[in-house]
Design a protein around this motif. Structure first.
Motif, PDB file in Angstrom:
ATOM      1  N   HIS A 207      -0.903   1.333   7.531  1.00 22.67           N
ATOM      2  CA  HIS A 207      -1.374   1.186   6.152  1.00 22.67           C
ATOM      3  C   HIS A 207      -2.480   2.198   5.882  1.00 22.67           C
ATOM      4  CE1 HIS A 207       0.580  -2.761   5.221  1.00 22.67           C
ATOM      5  NE2 HIS A 207       0.519  -2.888   6.534  1.00 22.67           N
ATOM      6  N   ILE A 208      -2.379   2.917   4.778  1.00 27.21           N
ATOM      7  CA  ILE A 208      -3.432   3.832   4.339  1.00 27.21           C
ATOM      8  C   ILE A 208      -3.861   3.421   2.941  1.00 27.21           C
ATOM      9  CG2 ILE A 208      -4.076   6.227   3.876  1.00 27.21           C
ATOM     10  CD1 ILE A 208      -1.937   7.137   5.787  1.00 27.21           C
ATOM     11  N   TRP A 209      -5.154   3.185   2.770  1.00 27.50           N
ATOM     12  CA  TRP A 209      -5.733   2.798   1.486  1.00 27.50           C
ATOM     13  C   TRP A 209      -6.602   3.956   0.982  1.00 27.50           C
ATOM     14  CZ3 TRP A 209      -5.374  -2.580  -0.113  1.00 27.50           C
ATOM     15  CH2 TRP A 209      -4.751  -3.416   0.830  1.00 27.50           C
ATOM     16  N   LEU A 210      -6.381   4.381  -0.274  1.00 28.01           N
ATOM     17  CA  LEU A 210      -7.049   5.560  -0.822  1.00 28.01           C
ATOM     18  C   LEU A 210      -8.030   5.165  -1.915  1.00 28.01           C
ATOM     19  CD1 LEU A 210      -3.885   7.849  -1.225  1.00 28.01           C
ATOM     20  CD2 LEU A 210      -5.260   7.427   0.836  1.00 28.01           C
ATOM     21  N   ALA A 211      -9.232   5.756  -1.843  1.00 24.93           N
ATOM     22  CA  ALA A 211     -10.250   5.477  -2.851  1.00 24.93           C
ATOM     23  C   ALA A 211     -11.128   6.715  -3.007  1.00 24.93           C
ATOM     24  CB  ALA A 211     -11.105   4.273  -2.440  1.00 24.93           C
ATOM     25  N   PRO A 212     -11.871   6.824  -4.112  1.00 24.18           N
ATOM     26  CA  PRO A 212     -12.761   7.980  -4.289  1.00 24.18           C
ATOM     27  C   PRO A 212     -13.773   8.089  -3.148  1.00 24.18           C
ATOM     28  CG  PRO A 212     -12.500   6.798  -6.357  1.00 24.18           C
ATOM     29  CD  PRO A 212     -11.870   5.946  -5.292  1.00 24.18           C
ATOM     30  N   GLY A 213     -13.726   9.204  -2.423  1.00 20.32           N
ATOM     31  CA  GLY A 213     -14.699   9.453  -1.364  1.00 20.32           C
ATOM     32  C   GLY A 213     -14.493   8.635  -0.113  1.00 20.32           C
ATOM     33  N   ALA A 214     -13.392   7.912   0.002  1.00 22.79           N
ATOM     34  CA  ALA A 214     -13.189   7.056   1.177  1.00 22.79           C
ATOM     35  C   ALA A 214     -11.715   6.725   1.338  1.00 22.79           C
ATOM     36  CB  ALA A 214     -13.994   5.765   1.055  1.00 22.79           C
ATOM     37  N   HIS A 215     -11.334   6.394   2.562  1.00 26.43           N
ATOM     38  CA  HIS A 215     -10.016   5.805   2.792  1.00 26.43           C
ATOM     39  C   HIS A 215     -10.093   4.936   4.037  1.00 26.43           C
ATOM     40  CE1 HIS A 215      -9.389   8.961   5.838  1.00 26.43           C
ATOM     41  NE2 HIS A 215      -8.348   8.259   6.261  1.00 26.43           N
ATOM     42  N   ALA A 216      -9.115   4.069   4.179  1.00 29.43           N
ATOM     43  CA  ALA A 216      -9.036   3.190   5.343  1.00 29.43           C
ATOM     44  C   ALA A 216      -7.622   3.246   5.891  1.00 29.43           C
ATOM     45  CB  ALA A 216      -9.409   1.756   4.969  1.00 29.43           C
ATOM     46  N   VAL A 217      -7.524   3.116   7.210  1.00 30.38           N
ATOM     47  CA  VAL A 217      -6.230   3.111   7.892  1.00 30.38           C
ATOM     48  C   VAL A 217      -6.226   1.943   8.865  1.00 30.38           C
ATOM     49  CG1 VAL A 217      -4.608   4.419   9.319  1.00 30.38           C
ATOM     50  CG2 VAL A 217      -6.152   5.625   7.775  1.00 30.38           C
ATOM     51  N   HIS A 218      -5.117   1.203   8.927  1.00 27.31           N
ATOM     52  CA  HIS A 218      -4.976   0.199   9.980  1.00 27.31           C
ATOM     53  C   HIS A 218      -3.528   0.115  10.411  1.00 27.31           C
ATOM     54  CE1 HIS A 218      -3.538  -2.938   7.080  1.00 27.31           C
ATOM     55  NE2 HIS A 218      -4.426  -2.410   6.267  1.00 27.31           N
ATOM     56  N   TYR A 219      -3.337  -0.228  11.677  1.00 23.62           N
ATOM     57  CA  TYR A 219      -2.000  -0.252  12.264  1.00 23.62           C
ATOM     58  C   TYR A 219      -2.020  -1.074  13.542  1.00 23.62           C
ATOM     59  CZ  TYR A 219      -4.355   3.759  14.472  1.00 23.62           C
ATOM     60  OH  TYR A 219      -5.264   4.577  15.079  1.00 23.62           O
ATOM     61  N   PRO A 220      -0.839  -1.529  13.998  1.00 24.11           N
ATOM     62  CA  PRO A 220      -0.795  -2.369  15.194  1.00 24.11           C
ATOM     63  C   PRO A 220      -1.026  -1.562  16.471  1.00 24.11           C
ATOM     64  CG  PRO A 220       1.421  -1.922  14.395  1.00 24.11           C
ATOM     65  CD  PRO A 220       0.483  -1.353  13.376  1.00 24.11           C
ATOM     66  N   VAL A 221      -1.689  -2.182  17.438  1.00 20.75           N
ATOM     67  CA  VAL A 221      -1.874  -1.614  18.775  1.00 20.75           C
ATOM     68  C   VAL A 221      -1.664  -2.741  19.781  1.00 20.75           C
ATOM     69  CG1 VAL A 221      -3.449   0.208  18.004  1.00 20.75           C
ATOM     70  CG2 VAL A 221      -4.377  -1.999  18.713  1.00 20.75           C
ATOM     71  N   ASN A 222      -1.747  -2.401  21.057  1.00 15.78           N
ATOM     72  CA  ASN A 222      -1.601  -3.411  22.111  1.00 15.78           C
ATOM     73  C   ASN A 222      -0.298  -4.184  21.959  1.00 15.78           C
ATOM     74  OD1 ASN A 222      -2.268  -4.915  24.388  1.00 15.78           O
ATOM     75  ND2 ASN A 222      -3.549  -6.376  23.259  1.00 15.78           N
ATOM     76  N   GLY A 223       0.785  -3.414  21.747  1.00 16.62           N
ATOM     77  CA  GLY A 223       2.091  -4.042  21.606  1.00 16.62           C
ATOM     78  C   GLY A 223       2.224  -4.910  20.376  1.00 16.62           C
ATOM     79  N   GLY A 224       1.368  -4.682  19.353  1.00 14.37           N
ATOM     80  CA  GLY A 224       1.406  -5.462  18.124  1.00 14.37           C
ATOM     81  C   GLY A 224       0.499  -6.668  18.128  1.00 14.37           C
ATOM     82  N   ARG A 225      -0.210  -6.899  19.217  1.00 17.25           N
ATOM     83  CA  ARG A 225      -1.086  -8.086  19.295  1.00 17.25           C
ATOM     84  C   ARG A 225      -2.431  -7.882  18.609  1.00 17.25           C
ATOM     85  NH1 ARG A 225       1.821  -7.783  23.947  1.00 17.25           N
ATOM     86  NH2 ARG A 225       0.322  -6.425  24.990  1.00 17.25           N
ATOM     87  N   ASP A 226      -2.824  -6.622  18.407  1.00 25.87           N
ATOM     88  CA  ASP A 226      -4.092  -6.317  17.747  1.00 25.87           C
ATOM     89  C   ASP A 226      -3.870  -5.310  16.632  1.00 25.87           C
ATOM     90  OD1 ASP A 226      -5.797  -7.913  19.421  1.00 25.87           O
ATOM     91  OD2 ASP A 226      -5.604  -6.402  20.995  1.00 25.87           O
ATOM     92  N   ILE A 227      -4.919  -5.132  15.820  1.00 29.21           N
ATOM     93  CA  ILE A 227      -4.906  -4.157  14.738  1.00 29.21           C
ATOM     94  C   ILE A 227      -6.081  -3.204  14.940  1.00 29.21           C
ATOM     95  CG2 ILE A 227      -5.103  -3.782  12.249  1.00 29.21           C
ATOM     96  CD1 ILE A 227      -4.196  -6.712  11.926  1.00 29.21           C
ATOM     97  N   ALA A 228      -5.790  -1.918  14.949  1.00 32.67           N
ATOM     98  CA  ALA A 228      -6.853  -0.907  14.933  1.00 32.67           C
ATOM     99  C   ALA A 228      -7.176  -0.586  13.481  1.00 32.67           C
ATOM    100  CB  ALA A 228      -6.419   0.347  15.669  1.00 32.67           C
ATOM    101  N   LEU A 229      -8.445  -0.558  13.153  1.00 34.77           N
ATOM    102  CA  LEU A 229      -8.898  -0.366  11.775  1.00 34.77           C
ATOM    103  C   LEU A 229      -9.933   0.755  11.746  1.00 34.77           C
ATOM    104  CD1 LEU A 229      -9.197  -1.270   8.797  1.00 34.77           C
ATOM    105  CD2 LEU A 229     -10.760  -3.058   9.595  1.00 34.77           C
ATOM    106  N   VAL A 230      -9.728   1.730  10.870  1.00 29.19           N
ATOM    107  CA  VAL A 230     -10.654   2.852  10.711  1.00 29.19           C
ATOM    108  C   VAL A 230     -10.975   3.012   9.231  1.00 29.19           C
ATOM    109  CG1 VAL A 230     -11.059   5.314  11.057  1.00 29.19           C
ATOM    110  CG2 VAL A 230      -9.722   4.043  12.732  1.00 29.19           C
ATOM    111  N   VAL A 231     -12.262   3.131   8.925  1.00 27.76           N
ATOM    112  CA  VAL A 231     -12.737   3.406   7.568  1.00 27.76           C
ATOM    113  C   VAL A 231     -13.492   4.726   7.618  1.00 27.76           C
ATOM    114  CG1 VAL A 231     -14.216   2.657   5.672  1.00 27.76           C
ATOM    115  CG2 VAL A 231     -12.933   0.962   7.009  1.00 27.76           C
ATOM    116  N   ILE A 232     -13.109   5.669   6.776  1.00 23.82           N
ATOM    117  CA  ILE A 232     -13.788   6.972   6.712  1.00 23.82           C
ATOM    118  C   ILE A 232     -14.321   7.150   5.296  1.00 23.82           C
ATOM    119  CG2 ILE A 232     -13.542   9.468   6.903  1.00 23.82           C
ATOM    120  CD1 ILE A 232     -11.386   9.036   8.976  1.00 23.82           C
ATOM    121  N   SER A 233     -15.622   7.422   5.199  1.00 23.11           N
ATOM    122  CA  SER A 233     -16.236   7.519   3.868  1.00 23.11           C
ATOM    123  C   SER A 233     -17.295   8.611   3.846  1.00 23.11           C
ATOM    124  CB  SER A 233     -16.884   6.183   3.486  1.00 23.11           C
ATOM    125  OG  SER A 233     -18.013   5.934   4.292  1.00 23.11           O
TER     126      SER A 233
END
Length: 396
Positions: A207-233
């Protein structure tokens, strides 16, 4: 004392350094990998591994150590950050695997590193030494002397500088001081259990979320048991390194303009870490005599195309193939490696910077971007990245 005829020293046991060691060992070269840290950290960010990277991991024998820890997302969902509306849903999963002959994986960087270490430790030609930092070198006609922080000298035929963004070897190999330029953005990362994903969002997706001056990305890791989340602003912080602690309330403020599902996910996550983003003008050279740089030490790439680590993997196999093809003519091999990689990396870096500008658009430009994404056929959009994901190592 003469150098061992088929011996390499690799500075740095990160993704690029270990991949280079494995690739060189497969050509019959003995490799000593020197890692400055005494222990490998268990934390880290999520990582996306496109088919160009997954193909290399398969060919190096790393995939078998990694496959149980990865996820293979079905789609890439791009959303307007403020409203949460999906702008496009691009195909990954079976579509991209069939197109490129290799999967699109998402993983925890820690798990990729563990897999690379396991593969390296299974290779008799590789020795990994922790608590040893290579800080300088002297390249001679028939050898290179790698000098450690405690004054030890290691002789070899080849030195690979894979010591990352804050490389101790870069300036000496480049011949002048390289400038790391902050881009005015900070990345914040966390990992949360998969059950924290808000309802209504596709679980097995990037998933990629787009906003002015920022975006966020999240996706499954650890075989789908966890979610990695990154926010860049946008952020004026200048943090050295990539693993500084971050205050959760700071990240919550950064996503205040985003739609409720993303804010909910951020509020549910804990143990945030942060790092500042830097760019670097192209170096005058990546090689000097029998020494060469690879990965972030040679060409840091901004994370807006999820290709930084994969570029290091591509570097590693290209370097090893060139050394093998030149059968001991190290200086010629390294020159060919650099020429083979410069154009490719420059194109990826430019595309990544362009993506960053698109992600962070505002006003009328963001409206036009959203309309374009809605109208563009998803398969055609992904086909436009064939040049990226279809890369295969070839003769130098």
């Amino acid at each position: 004392m003469t150098a061992e005829p088929g011996r390499a020293v690799v500075a740095g046991a990160g993704i690029g350094g270990l991949a280079a060691a494995i690739a060189l060992a497969r050509t019959g070269i003995d490799v000593r990998v020197c890692e400055r840290r005494s222990e490998f950290p268990e934390e880290g960010a999520g990582i996306q591994i496109g088919p160009n990277g997954a193909r290399i991991l398969r060919d190096l024998g790393v995939a078998e150590f990694l496959e149980k820890a990865v996820a293979s997302p079905d789609v890439l969902s791009v959303r307007d950050g403020a409203t949460g509306r999906e702008l496009t849903r691009l195909p990954l999963g079976r579509w991209i695997a069939e197109r490129h002959g290799a999967p699109y994986w998402t993983a925890h960087r820690r798990d990729l590193h563990i897999a690379l270490r396991a593969r390296a430790e299974a290779e008799p030609r590789i020795t990994v030494t922790r608590g040893t930092e290579i800080v300088s070198f002297a390249s001679e006609r028939d050898r290179v002397r790698a000098i450690t922080a405690n004054g030890e000298t290691l002789e070899a035929s080849l030195l690979v500088g894979a010591d990352g963004l804050w490389s101790a070897l870069r300036d000496e190999i480049n011949g002048s001081k390289a400038a790391l330029i902050p881009v005015g953005k900070t990345a914040f990362r966390s990992v949360a259990p998969a059950e924290h994903l808000p309802s209504g969002l596709v679980p097995n997706a990037v998933h990629i979320w787009l906003a002015p001056g920022a975006h966020a990305v999240h996706y499954p890791v650890n075989g789908g048991r966890d979610i990695a989340l990154v926010v860049i602003s946008d952020d004026a912080l200048r943090i050295e390194g990539w693993d500084s602690p971050a205050v959760a309330d700071t990240v919550k403020l950064k996503v205040g303009v985003f739609a409720e599902p993303l804010r909910t996910l951020v509020h549910r996550a804990a143990n945030w870490r942060s790092w500042s983003l830097y760019r670097m003008p192209p170096l005058d050279r990546w090689t000097s005599g029998r020494a060469a740089l690879l990965g972030d030490a040679a060409h840091p790439v901004l994370p807006f195309l999820a290709q930084g680590a994969v570029m290091a993997l591509e570097d590693a196999v290209t370097l090893a193939n060139s050394v093998a093809a030149r059968k001991g003519d190290i200086e010629t091999a390294l020159g060919e490696y650099e020429r083979a990689r410069r154009t490719r990396v420059a194109k990826v870096a430019e595309a990544s910077e362009r993506n960053g500008r698109i992600y962070h658009m505002q006003g009328a430009m963001a409206v036009a971007r959203n309309a374009t994404m809605k109208l563009a056929p998803p398969n055609r959009v992904m086909a436009g990245f064939d040049w990226l994901y279809g890369w295969k190592p070839g003769p130098c």
